[in-house]
Design a protein around this motif. Structure first.
Motif, PDB file in Angstrom:
ATOM      1  N   LEU A 195       0.820  -1.210   0.000  1.00 23.95           N
ATOM      2  CA  LEU A 195       0.000   0.000   0.000  1.00 23.95           C
ATOM      3  C   LEU A 195       0.855   1.261   0.000  1.00 23.95           C
ATOM      4  CD1 LEU A 195      -2.747  -0.981   2.619  1.00 23.95           C
ATOM      5  CD2 LEU A 195      -2.882  -1.110   0.121  1.00 23.95           C
ATOM      6  N   ARG A 196       2.175   1.068   0.077  1.00 24.09           N
ATOM      7  CA  ARG A 196       3.139   2.177   0.101  1.00 24.09           C
ATOM      8  C   ARG A 196       2.887   3.112   1.292  1.00 24.09           C
ATOM      9  NH1 ARG A 196       2.444   0.993  -5.305  1.00 24.09           N
ATOM     10  NH2 ARG A 196       4.386   0.746  -6.501  1.00 24.09           N
ATOM     11  N   LEU A 197       2.615   2.490   2.427  1.00 24.45           N
ATOM     12  CA  LEU A 197       2.412   3.257   3.652  1.00 24.45           C
ATOM     13  C   LEU A 197       3.758   3.654   4.236  1.00 24.45           C
ATOM     14  CD1 LEU A 197      -0.327   0.991   5.295  1.00 24.45           C
ATOM     15  CD2 LEU A 197      -0.683   3.146   4.091  1.00 24.45           C
ATOM     16  N   PRO A 198       3.793   4.698   5.057  1.00 20.04           N
ATOM     17  CA  PRO A 198       5.042   5.052   5.743  1.00 20.04           C
ATOM     18  C   PRO A 198       5.544   3.885   6.592  1.00 20.04           C
ATOM     19  CG  PRO A 198       3.420   6.798   5.976  1.00 20.04           C
ATOM     20  CD  PRO A 198       2.701   5.642   5.360  1.00 20.04           C
ATOM     21  N   VAL A 199       6.862   3.807   6.733  1.00 24.05           N
ATOM     22  CA  VAL A 199       7.466   2.689   7.457  1.00 24.05           C
ATOM     23  C   VAL A 199       6.908   2.576   8.875  1.00 24.05           C
ATOM     24  CG1 VAL A 199       9.628   1.784   8.394  1.00 24.05           C
ATOM     25  CG2 VAL A 199       9.590   2.765   6.098  1.00 24.05           C
ATOM     26  N   GLY A 200       6.716   3.688   9.534  1.00 27.95           N
ATOM     27  CA  GLY A 200       6.202   3.666  10.896  1.00 27.95           C
ATOM     28  C   GLY A 200       4.807   3.079  10.978  1.00 27.95           C
ATOM     29  N   GLU A 201       3.959   3.398   9.995  1.00 29.15           N
ATOM     30  CA  GLU A 201       2.599   2.848  10.007  1.00 29.15           C
ATOM     31  C   GLU A 201       2.608   1.361   9.696  1.00 29.15           C
ATOM     32  OE1 GLU A 201      -1.838   3.505   8.061  1.00 29.15           O
ATOM     33  OE2 GLU A 201      -0.272   5.024   7.773  1.00 29.15           O
ATOM     34  N   VAL A 202       3.463   0.944   8.764  1.00 29.64           N
ATOM     35  CA  VAL A 202       3.586  -0.492   8.469  1.00 29.64           C
ATOM     36  C   VAL A 202       3.980  -1.245   9.728  1.00 29.64           C
ATOM     37  CG1 VAL A 202       4.899  -2.235   7.209  1.00 29.64           C
ATOM     38  CG2 VAL A 202       4.130  -0.170   6.030  1.00 29.64           C
ATOM     39  N   ARG A 203       4.974  -0.721  10.435  1.00 30.96           N
ATOM     40  CA  ARG A 203       5.445  -1.388  11.652  1.00 30.96           C
ATOM     41  C   ARG A 203       4.337  -1.459  12.696  1.00 30.96           C
ATOM     42  NH1 ARG A 203       9.499   1.681  12.570  1.00 30.96           N
ATOM     43  NH2 ARG A 203      10.957   0.436  11.344  1.00 30.96           N
ATOM     44  N   ALA A 204       3.588  -0.378  12.840  1.00 38.56           N
ATOM     45  CA  ALA A 204       2.509  -0.350  13.827  1.00 38.56           C
ATOM     46  C   ALA A 204       1.430  -1.371  13.481  1.00 38.56           C
ATOM     47  CB  ALA A 204       1.912   1.050  13.918  1.00 38.56           C
ATOM     48  N   ARG A 205       1.072  -1.451  12.206  1.00 35.45           N
ATOM     49  CA  ARG A 205       0.044  -2.418  11.789  1.00 35.45           C
ATOM     50  C   ARG A 205       0.519  -3.856  12.011  1.00 35.45           C
ATOM     51  NH1 ARG A 205      -3.364  -0.852   6.436  1.00 35.45           N
ATOM     52  NH2 ARG A 205      -3.806   1.338   6.869  1.00 35.45           N
ATOM     53  N   VAL A 206       1.770  -4.121  11.649  1.00 32.18           N
ATOM     54  CA  VAL A 206       2.316  -5.472  11.807  1.00 32.18           C
ATOM     55  C   VAL A 206       2.364  -5.850  13.281  1.00 32.18           C
ATOM     56  CG1 VAL A 206       4.376  -6.898  11.513  1.00 32.18           C
ATOM     57  CG2 VAL A 206       3.611  -5.406   9.653  1.00 32.18           C
ATOM     58  N   ASP A 207       2.847  -4.949  14.110  1.00 32.21           N
ATOM     59  CA  ASP A 207       2.924  -5.226  15.549  1.00 32.21           C
ATOM     60  C   ASP A 207       1.539  -5.511  16.127  1.00 32.21           C
ATOM     61  OD1 ASP A 207       5.637  -4.864  15.485  1.00 32.21           O
ATOM     62  OD2 ASP A 207       5.602  -2.834  16.342  1.00 32.21           O
ATOM     63  N   ALA A 208       0.551  -4.720  15.727  1.00 33.41           N
ATOM     64  CA  ALA A 208      -0.800  -4.897  16.258  1.00 33.41           C
ATOM     65  C   ALA A 208      -1.401  -6.224  15.804  1.00 33.41           C
ATOM     66  CB  ALA A 208      -1.684  -3.735  15.816  1.00 33.41           C
ATOM     67  N   ALA A 209      -1.200  -6.573  14.536  1.00 36.74           N
ATOM     68  CA  ALA A 209      -1.770  -7.821  14.019  1.00 36.74           C
ATOM     69  C   ALA A 209      -1.109  -9.041  14.651  1.00 36.74           C
ATOM     70  CB  ALA A 209      -1.627  -7.867  12.498  1.00 36.74           C
ATOM     71  N   ILE A 210       0.210  -8.989  14.791  1.00 38.82           N
ATOM     72  CA  ILE A 210       0.928 -10.106  15.410  1.00 38.82           C
ATOM     73  C   ILE A 210       0.515 -10.262  16.864  1.00 38.82           C
ATOM     74  CG2 ILE A 210       3.224 -10.780  16.244  1.00 38.82           C
ATOM     75  CD1 ILE A 210       4.339  -9.920  13.551  1.00 38.82           C
ATOM     76  N   ARG A 211       0.358  -9.156  17.549  1.00 37.55           N
ATOM     77  CA  ARG A 211      -0.065  -9.193  18.956  1.00 37.55           C
ATOM     78  C   ARG A 211      -1.492  -9.732  19.090  1.00 37.55           C
ATOM     79  NH1 ARG A 211       1.433  -4.545  19.889  1.00 37.55           N
ATOM     80  NH2 ARG A 211      -0.509  -3.446  19.520  1.00 37.55           N
ATOM     81  N   SER A 212      -2.370  -9.352  18.186  1.00 37.57           N
ATOM     82  CA  SER A 212      -3.771  -9.771  18.261  1.00 37.57           C
ATOM     83  C   SER A 212      -3.916 -11.280  18.185  1.00 37.57           C
ATOM     84  CB  SER A 212      -4.577  -9.125  17.128  1.00 37.57           C
ATOM     85  OG  SER A 212      -4.682  -7.730  17.302  1.00 37.57           O
ATOM     86  N   PHE A 213      -3.035 -11.932  17.449  1.00 37.38           N
ATOM     87  CA  PHE A 213      -3.153 -13.377  17.275  1.00 37.38           C
ATOM     88  C   PHE A 213      -2.049 -14.147  17.997  1.00 37.38           C
ATOM     89  CE2 PHE A 213      -5.498 -11.553  13.717  1.00 37.38           C
ATOM     90  CZ  PHE A 213      -6.713 -12.204  13.900  1.00 37.38           C
ATOM     91  N   ALA A 214      -1.452 -13.511  19.008  1.00 35.75           N
ATOM     92  CA  ALA A 214      -0.471 -14.162  19.881  1.00 35.75           C
ATOM     93  C   ALA A 214       0.636 -14.850  19.079  1.00 35.75           C
ATOM     94  CB  ALA A 214      -1.173 -15.170  20.797  1.00 35.75           C
TER      95      ALA A 214
END
Length: 269
Positions: free
Chosen positions: A110-129
């Motif tokens: 989606l060509r999102l800023p690196v910080g937003e990509v990291r935040a989304r990845v961290d949240a998704a990984i955390r959500s599913f343990a």
């Protein structure tokens, strides 16, 4: 509830004169938990592929958040970002060298800023343990863990709706319970969820609404109790009543229980 997806007289044929989906009209809103039932070849998978924009209607139109979805790349990308699709076989979706790379793949495209990509990845990984698996190659995970990675993939795109094709296929009981907990979590976050399944017991205890497909047509659409008390519809579509529904009827309960816990509370021998 806010409408997310609408089909207006949608039809689709893989081959000329052989309709896989025929004149389907349906709308799905935010927060709904929809079980999609039907025998093999009934049209469930075609319905999902159209809903996600993988296929385009041969007739009729699809609307996302009230706007018609055309055939242009920009409109299709908006639909695919808003309506995530999780396939039955996780191997079809897993491409990354590690779980972290896998989950970041969509947001990076989606060509999102690196910080937003990291935040989304961290949240998704955390959500599913999945924290302890971040650096692991997805292909070496168990079936249940792979399913969680594909769910994290979809969640990282921040969709308004998720479509899951037989998500419990090949899962053991423990991972099936974990999957249902994850689905409950996503529902509480306001996502619309549609799950294609052959498991009427799951549909009875989980769904707030049931769609039944037969021969490419939408044969039934209603609350679970409305669908499962329609014996004629079930017989025509090759479905059975859920076990707990039948138990409730045998015991003469006013409302058939959706879970064993409800049965224990309602029935006093």
């Amino acid at each position: 509830m806010e409408e997310i997806l609408r089909f207006e007289h949608v039809s689709y044929a893989y081959e000329e004169e052989r309709e896989a989906l025929l004149d389907v009209c349906v709308k799905v809103c935010a927060g709904e938990r929809v079980a999609v039932l039907g025998s093999n070849g009934a049209g469930k998978s075609t319905f999902f592929l159209l809903a996600n924009g993988v296929l385009r209607p041969g007739a009729g139109r699809i609307l996302f958040r009230g706007a018609p979805v055309g055939s242009g790349a920009k409109q299709l990308n908006v639909l695919r970002r808003g309506v995530g699709l999780v396939f039955q076989d996780p191997e079809v979706q897993l491409l990354g060298g590690s779980v972290e790379e896998e989950v970041s793949f969509g947001p990076m495209n989606l060509r999102l800023p690196v910080g937003e990509v990291r935040a989304r990845v961290d949240a998704a990984i955390r959500s599913f343990a999945l924290e302890e698996y971040r650096g692991r190659a997805p292909q070496y995970l168990s079936g249940g863990e792979k399913k969680r990675v594909t769910l994290a993939d979809a969640l990282a795109m921040e969709p308004q709706m998720l479509l899951l094709d037989e998500p419990a296929a090949s899962l053991d009981p423990a991972n099936t319970r974990l999957l249902e907990q994850n689905l409950q979590m996503l529902s509480e976050q306001g996502l619309g969820l549609m799950v294609a399944t052959h498991d009427v017991d799951f549909a009875w205890r989980w769904a707030t609404r049931v769609l039944v497909f037969r021969g490419g047509r939408l044969a039934g659409d209603g609350e679970p109790r409305e669908i499962f008390e329609n014996v004629s519809l079930l017989r025509t579509c090759g479905l059975e009543q859920p076990v707990l529904y039948r138990v409730g009827r045998v015991l003469g309960l006013a409302a058939p229980p959706h879970t064993v816990e409800e049965l224990e509370q309602e029935w006093k021998p």
